[in-house]
Design a protein around this motif. Structure first.
Motif, PDB file in Angstrom:
ATOM      1  N   PRO A   1     -13.114  -8.746  19.845  1.00  0.00           N
ATOM      2  CA  PRO A   1     -13.975  -9.438  20.815  1.00  0.00           C
ATOM      3  C   PRO A   1     -14.293  -8.601  22.050  1.00  0.00           C
ATOM      4  O   PRO A   1     -15.416  -8.640  22.551  1.00  0.00           O
ATOM      5  N   ASP A   2     -13.320  -7.850  22.541  1.00  0.00           N
ATOM      6  CA  ASP A   2     -13.552  -7.022  23.728  1.00  0.00           C
ATOM      7  C   ASP A   2     -14.650  -6.003  23.487  1.00  0.00           C
ATOM      8  O   ASP A   2     -15.559  -5.844  24.303  1.00  0.00           O
ATOM      9  N   VAL A   3     -14.548  -5.324  22.370  1.00  0.00           N
ATOM     10  CA  VAL A   3     -15.513  -4.264  22.067  1.00  0.00           C
ATOM     11  C   VAL A   3     -16.863  -4.861  21.696  1.00  0.00           C
ATOM     12  O   VAL A   3     -17.901  -4.488  22.261  1.00  0.00           O
ATOM     13  N   SER A   4     -16.874  -5.793  20.771  1.00  0.00           N
ATOM     14  CA  SER A   4     -18.118  -6.376  20.289  1.00  0.00           C
ATOM     15  C   SER A   4     -18.924  -7.034  21.404  1.00  0.00           C
ATOM     16  O   SER A   4     -20.128  -6.785  21.543  1.00  0.00           O
ATOM     17  N   ALA A   5     -18.280  -7.869  22.182  1.00  0.00           N
ATOM     18  CA  ALA A   5     -19.001  -8.588  23.242  1.00  0.00           C
ATOM     19  C   ALA A   5     -19.618  -7.624  24.244  1.00  0.00           C
ATOM     20  O   ALA A   5     -20.786  -7.772  24.624  1.00  0.00           O
ATOM     21  N   ASN A   6     -18.850  -6.647  24.673  1.00  0.00           N
ATOM     22  CA  ASN A   6     -19.359  -5.710  25.677  1.00  0.00           C
ATOM     23  C   ASN A   6     -20.459  -4.815  25.133  1.00  0.00           C
ATOM     24  O   ASN A   6     -21.408  -4.497  25.855  1.00  0.00           O
ATOM     25  N   LEU A   7     -20.364  -4.412  23.873  1.00  0.00           N
ATOM     26  CA  LEU A   7     -21.431  -3.601  23.290  1.00  0.00           C
ATOM     27  C   LEU A   7     -22.685  -4.434  23.041  1.00  0.00           C
ATOM     28  O   LEU A   7     -23.798  -3.964  23.281  1.00  0.00           O
ATOM     29  N   SER A   8     -22.515  -5.666  22.587  1.00  0.00           N
ATOM     30  CA  SER A   8     -23.686  -6.469  22.233  1.00  0.00           C
ATOM     31  C   SER A   8     -24.538  -6.841  23.442  1.00  0.00           C
ATOM     32  O   SER A   8     -25.749  -6.994  23.315  1.00  0.00           O
ATOM     33  N   ILE A   9     -23.932  -6.960  24.613  1.00  0.00           N
ATOM     34  CA  ILE A   9     -24.721  -7.283  25.806  1.00  0.00           C
ATOM     35  C   ILE A   9     -25.013  -6.051  26.661  1.00  0.00           C
ATOM     36  O   ILE A   9     -25.641  -6.153  27.705  1.00  0.00           O
ATOM     37  N   GLY A  10     -24.548  -4.893  26.220  1.00  0.00           N
ATOM     38  CA  GLY A  10     -24.811  -3.660  26.950  1.00  0.00           C
ATOM     39  C   GLY A  10     -24.009  -3.536  28.236  1.00  0.00           C
ATOM     40  O   GLY A  10     -24.374  -2.774  29.123  1.00  0.00           O
ATOM     41  N   ASN A  11     -22.909  -4.272  28.326  1.00  0.00           N
ATOM     42  CA  ASN A  11     -22.057  -4.216  29.510  1.00  0.00           C
ATOM     43  C   ASN A  11     -21.283  -2.902  29.587  1.00  0.00           C
ATOM     44  O   ASN A  11     -21.011  -2.406  30.676  1.00  0.00           O
TER      45      ASN A  11
END
Length: 141
Positions: free
Chosen positions: A107-117
């Motif tokens: 979740p940490d990696v996916s969420a941050n990559l998917s929103i470009g954070n």
């Protein structure tokens, strides 16, 4: 190989490349789903044993609006290891760069990559000696 499958909005692509064990694939999906929402699971035998280079090449030739940018591969290591470490693959900035992501950290990696954070390299640069991302060191395991 044609263009890579497209993930749903704000989801990451989890692409199966090992088809030796259906129960292990079910366990991978359950482990990822237990930790987060936001995964688009693709289990297509056309990707059986596909190389990282082939995935990079498929994304590179796709139209810009069809490029994936990064994905998570469920390979033989993912299927065998109880942590279910997906192989994160950069398809954009440093095509072919990889690191492992145990399902707990997906979740940490996916969420941050998917929103470009955050960028792929920020996670890749934070891996441990075993090549897996398990947080930035100030988080509890």
């Amino acid at each position: 190989m044609t263009s890579l499958p497209q993930p749903a909005d704000l989801a990451s692509l989890v692409l199966r490349t090992d088809f030796t064990d259906e129960a292990a694939w079910a366990a991978v999906k359950a482990a990822v789903d237990a930790e987060a929402v936001g995964a688009t699971f693709v289990s297509d035998a056309a990707y059986d044993g596909v190389s990282i280079q082939a995935l990079v090449a498929a994304d590179a030739v796709a139209e810009e609006d069809e490029q994936v940018g990064y994905l998570f591969v469920a390979d033989a290591t993912t299927m065998r290891d109880e942590e279910r470490p997906l192989l994160a693959v950069d398809l954009w900035n440093e095509p072919g760069r990889t690191f492992r992501v145990p399902a707990r950290w997906y979740p940490d990696v996916s969420a941050n990559l998917s929103i470009g954070n955050m960028d792929f390299e920020e996670f890749a640069d934070a891996v441990g000696e075993d090549g897996a991302y398990r947080g930035f060191g100030d988080e509890d395991d």
